[in-house]
Scaffold this motif. Structure first.
Motif, mmCIF file in Angstrom:
data_model
loop_
_atom_site.group_PDB
_atom_site.id
_atom_site.type_symbol
_atom_site.label_atom_id
_atom_site.label_comp_id
_atom_site.label_asym_id
_atom_site.label_seq_id
_atom_site.Cartn_x
_atom_site.Cartn_y
_atom_site.Cartn_z
ATOM 1 N N ILE A 122 0.843 -1.185 0.000
ATOM 2 C CA ILE A 122 0.000 0.000 0.000
ATOM 3 C C ILE A 122 0.884 1.243 0.000
ATOM 4 O O ILE A 122 1.748 1.412 0.862
ATOM 5 N N VAL A 123 0.651 2.124 -0.959
ATOM 6 C CA VAL A 123 1.389 3.385 -1.029
ATOM 7 C C VAL A 123 0.824 4.355 0.002
ATOM 8 O O VAL A 123 -0.382 4.579 0.052
ATOM 9 N N PHE A 124 1.701 4.944 0.811
ATOM 10 C CA PHE A 124 1.256 5.897 1.834
ATOM 11 C C PHE A 124 2.011 7.222 1.773
ATOM 12 O O PHE A 124 1.639 8.186 2.450
ATOM 13 N N SER A 130 8.951 13.442 -7.941
ATOM 14 C CA SER A 130 9.797 12.313 -8.348
ATOM 15 C C SER A 130 9.001 11.146 -8.918
ATOM 16 O O SER A 130 9.558 10.318 -9.634
ATOM 17 N N ALA A 131 7.722 11.048 -8.561
ATOM 18 C CA ALA A 131 6.900 9.879 -8.892
ATOM 19 C C ALA A 131 7.447 8.608 -8.246
ATOM 20 O O ALA A 131 7.212 7.502 -8.732
ATOM 21 N N ASN A 132 8.177 8.773 -7.146
ATOM 22 C CA ASN A 132 8.685 7.642 -6.373
ATOM 23 C C ASN A 132 7.891 7.520 -5.085
ATOM 24 O O ASN A 132 7.654 8.519 -4.402
ATOM 25 N N CYS A 149 9.757 2.612 -3.998
ATOM 26 C CA CYS A 149 9.566 2.305 -5.418
ATOM 27 C C CYS A 149 10.160 3.442 -6.236
ATOM 28 O O CYS A 149 9.532 4.482 -6.442
ATOM 29 N N ASP A 150 11.376 3.251 -6.685
ATOM 30 C CA ASP A 150 12.153 4.273 -7.380
ATOM 31 C C ASP A 150 12.170 3.961 -8.872
ATOM 32 O O ASP A 150 12.738 2.957 -9.304
ATOM 33 N N HIS A 151 11.583 4.847 -9.671
ATOM 34 C CA HIS A 151 11.530 4.620 -11.110
ATOM 35 C C HIS A 151 12.903 4.685 -11.771
ATOM 36 O O HIS A 151 13.117 4.082 -12.817
ATOM 37 N N ASP A 152 13.823 5.429 -11.164
ATOM 38 C CA ASP A 152 15.141 5.591 -11.776
ATOM 39 C C ASP A 152 16.073 4.422 -11.499
ATOM 40 O O ASP A 152 17.009 4.191 -12.261
ATOM 41 N N GLY A 153 15.839 3.717 -10.414
ATOM 42 C CA GLY A 153 16.700 2.583 -10.077
ATOM 43 C C GLY A 153 15.988 1.677 -9.114
ATOM 44 O O GLY A 153 16.186 1.768 -7.907
ATOM 45 N N PHE A 154 15.155 0.807 -9.640
ATOM 46 C CA PHE A 154 14.265 0.002 -8.813
ATOM 47 C C PHE A 154 15.056 -0.884 -7.854
ATOM 48 O O PHE A 154 15.934 -1.639 -8.266
ATOM 49 N N GLU A 155 14.738 -0.753 -6.559
ATOM 50 C CA GLU A 155 15.406 -1.554 -5.523
ATOM 51 C C GLU A 155 14.383 -2.498 -4.886
ATOM 52 O O GLU A 155 13.409 -2.051 -4.284
ATOM 53 N N GLN A 180 19.442 9.967 0.001
ATOM 54 C CA GLN A 180 19.225 8.538 -0.237
ATOM 55 C C GLN A 180 18.048 8.304 -1.178
ATOM 56 O O GLN A 180 18.056 7.363 -1.968
ATOM 57 N N CYS A 181 17.052 9.182 -1.098
ATOM 58 C CA CYS A 181 15.851 9.047 -1.918
ATOM 59 C C CYS A 181 16.008 9.656 -3.311
ATOM 60 O O CYS A 181 15.049 9.691 -4.089
ATOM 61 N N GLY A 182 17.202 10.156 -3.624
ATOM 62 C CA GLY A 182 17.451 10.663 -4.960
ATOM 63 C C GLY A 182 17.709 12.150 -5.061
ATOM 64 O O GLY A 182 17.887 12.671 -6.167
ATOM 65 N N CYS A 183 17.692 12.847 -3.941
ATOM 66 C CA CYS A 183 17.978 14.285 -3.918
ATOM 67 C C CYS A 183 17.050 15.064 -4.851
ATOM 68 O O CYS A 183 17.488 15.914 -5.623
ATOM 69 N N TYR A 184 15.767 14.766 -4.778
ATOM 70 C CA TYR A 184 14.790 15.477 -5.601
ATOM 71 C C TYR A 184 14.396 16.824 -4.997
ATOM 72 O O TYR A 184 13.882 17.695 -5.700
ATOM 73 N N ALA A 185 14.603 16.987 -3.709
ATOM 74 C CA ALA A 185 14.258 18.249 -3.054
ATOM 75 C C ALA A 185 15.342 19.270 -3.365
ATOM 76 O O ALA A 185 16.447 19.209 -2.831
ATOM 77 N N ARG A 186 15.018 20.199 -4.251
ATOM 78 C CA ARG A 186 15.947 21.259 -4.631
ATOM 79 C C ARG A 186 15.343 22.586 -4.181
ATOM 80 O O ARG A 186 14.265 22.971 -4.651
ATOM 81 N N TYR A 187 16.046 23.277 -3.317
ATOM 82 C CA TYR A 187 15.507 24.489 -2.709
ATOM 83 C C TYR A 187 15.916 25.735 -3.477
ATOM 84 O O TYR A 187 16.870 25.722 -4.267
#
Length: 208
Positions: A122-124, A130-132, A149-155, A180-187
């Protein structure tokens, strides 16, 4: 208890991140990004009942959080739409779970090759922009584990052994967690097009 630590963390007086420019070779240039949190209200009785059904055997690990926070956005930038992690309201969990599966299949993933949590989980929560997704496994195997669930590098391996462990990962080092989650947060500094990546969490950046 991880939830108590999280709530104390969310009450920090003037939170922010010490950031460096994305992709820069010279990391000496820094910026302090000031952030805020958007915390949802306690879940309704209806939402709790729905969450209990969806979480199955893992419900007791999630229940304390949902009872207090039916949804939350953490590390929201005060100068842009950037944010660190979003916990969905319970009413969105089933929709987001379908989105996760449909998006991975659309990318050409063979369902037969996917682990059990992809079919049962279940996605929460998500990493914004990122769509992750973060996925809770409600039953055996890996009951209660949280997968990313990482679209760029599924683990296929679990990121955390429980929901509480995930909260601890976040609180222990928010900047490292976002990396660790891909550094999508860019301020944003609100002045330049530079994308600032969090390097260090600051509980009180009021005088920075």
């Amino acid at each position: 208890m991880a939830l108590m630590r999280l709530d104390r963390h969310l009450a920090d007086p003037a939170p922010g991140f010490r950031c460096s420019p994305a992709g820069a070779r010279n990391q000496s240039k820094q910026f302090i990004a000031r952030i805020r949190h958007e915390i949802g209200k306690p879940a309704s009785a209806r939402a709790l009942a729905s969450a209990a059904e969806l979480c199955g055997e893992a419900w007791m690990t999630v229940r304390p959080f949902v009872e207090l926070h039916d949804g939350a956005v953490l590390y929201r930038d005060k100068k842009s739409d950037a944010a660190g992690i979003r916990f969905f309201e319970v009413a969105e969990w089933e929709l987001r779970t379908r989105e996760m599966r449909e998006s991975m299949i659309a990318m050409g993933v063979d369902e037969n090759d996917m682990p059990e949590w992809f079919h049962q989980g279940i996605v929460f929560a998500e990493i914004p922009q990122s769509a992750n997704y973060f996925v809770l496994q409600p039953m055996a195997p890996d009951t209660g584990c949280v997968f990313y669930c990482d679209h760029d590098g599924f683990e296929p391996e679990a990121m955390a052994t429980s929901f509480e462990d995930l909260l601890s990962l976040i609180v222990n080092d928010p900047a490292a967690f976002l990396f660790q989650c891909g550094c999508y947060a860019r301020y944003s500094d609100g002045k330049t097009p530079i994308q600032w990546c969090p390097e260090e969490y600051l509980a009180d950046c009021g005088n920075e």
